[in-house]
Scaffold this active site. Sequence first.
Site, PDB file in Angstrom:
ATOM      1  CB  CYS A 110      -0.776   0.026   1.329  1.00 48.87           C
ATOM      2  SG  CYS A 110      -1.661   1.614   1.785  1.00 48.87           S
ATOM      3  CG  HIS A 118      -1.606   3.455   5.300  1.00 49.01           C
ATOM      4  ND1 HIS A 118      -1.813   2.029   5.061  1.00 49.01           N
ATOM      5  CD2 HIS A 118      -0.820   3.680   6.416  1.00 49.01           C
ATOM      6  CE1 HIS A 118      -1.260   1.546   6.004  1.00 49.01           C
ATOM      7  NE2 HIS A 118      -0.723   2.203   6.722  1.00 49.01           N
TER       8      HIS A 118
END
Length: 458
Positions: free
Chosen positions: A67, A123
Amino acid sequence: MTRNLLCFLAFCPALFSASPPDIVFLLADDLGNADVGWHGSDIRTPNLDKLAADGAKLEHFYVLPVCTPTRVAFLTGRYPIRSGMQLNVLRQQSKYGMPLEERTVANALHDAGYTTAICGKWHVGHFDKAYWPNARGFDHSLGHLEGIDYFTHHNYFKNGELDWRRNGEDVVEEGYATTLEANEAAAVIRRQPKDKPLFLYVPFTGVHGPLQAPSKEAVIAYQPAMNEQRATLAATMTAVDEGCGRIFAALDETGRRENTLIVFCSDNGGMPPGRNLPYRAFKSSLYEGGIRSPALAAWPGHIKPGTIITEPLHIVDLFPTFVKLAGGSLEQKLPLDGRDIMPVLTEGKPSPHEDILLNAITANDGAIRMGDWKLILNGNDGVTPSVDLATGERKKEGRKTKKERRSEPKAELFNLRDDPGETKDLAAAQPEKVKELRQRYDAYLKAAVKPLQFQSRK
């Protein structure tokens, strides 16, 4: 006006637009290559399937294995090795993030006169507000900084702490995260002034774990054709597709769709019960299943419907492509790795890359692609516990140990044109090709910044 000229004007590049286009980037989380309708999935994705038919399928579109590095690559237009963000996802205890000297695509588009908004998962930096979305070029933000429960919006890294914010302030909202993200994105579109261009980034929570469908009924709709776990994943992906549909509807209702470039992809390959076939392996791996993403691009009158693109492209390419379309500046202190891919999308031009770095961690842990050839060093299948690569079913035995992996060949060579599933290692038969790709890889590795994950431990 001749027929040929009319056809040319119908699909000409953006320089013929009366105004800069709106740009909408939709990012799924942990979506498998074989888990979308246009790739023949048993999961229903009608809104994205229509987008695929209306635009271009990007069949060799690369991201990073996990990610955070993928998101950094998109936001900066630079390989994560340049900023030390190449190694892993950020954790709750991480005291680092995407470096503040990095210019983001949101910074560049804001400077070009765009309204910039993000609805979803960030994130790339959470430990200090200087790393949050509104400090990195976004005028508006809603969503979470790390990873959350879909219903409570509590951070699963932080023992139940709320991780749901609007413009940096905690906000309590009831509802399924993916639905709220899409609804917010649609609201952003509806309130956008008609004479001001919009950049909208929607990094959905779905389909990342914990596997949580929007309702029991949504799961039942996929049974008994699937087991409960896969049916839950399917329902989670259908929620993403339905969210995309609401965003598309808002563009249609406001009259903005005709001058909007929409791009969709995943941040990495899927994990079981997701499927990445015909590619090998899963999330966290540098085999194709971990890094080749299902991807689309559509823009009425510019990208011809039904286009299929097999040229190698990378998520770093979206930064310069978006900024150039916007009429913004690509001059900056930190050089870009991305290239403008609009000629590939609209004119069928070849990839602007001589090679694509897939990642570089150490001298024996990384991968690079050049043309049809791919070199992978110390490959792993990216799953814990290991799974059957053909069926996606979990095996009883765990994955191989580091000692076992060290005893295996450290370099593998594949011809992706002939062997997209990476089943036949040609390293022994093609030593000169291994050497050629290794030299290119080593040049990237030499320029790499030490991972911030290690630097932050000092």
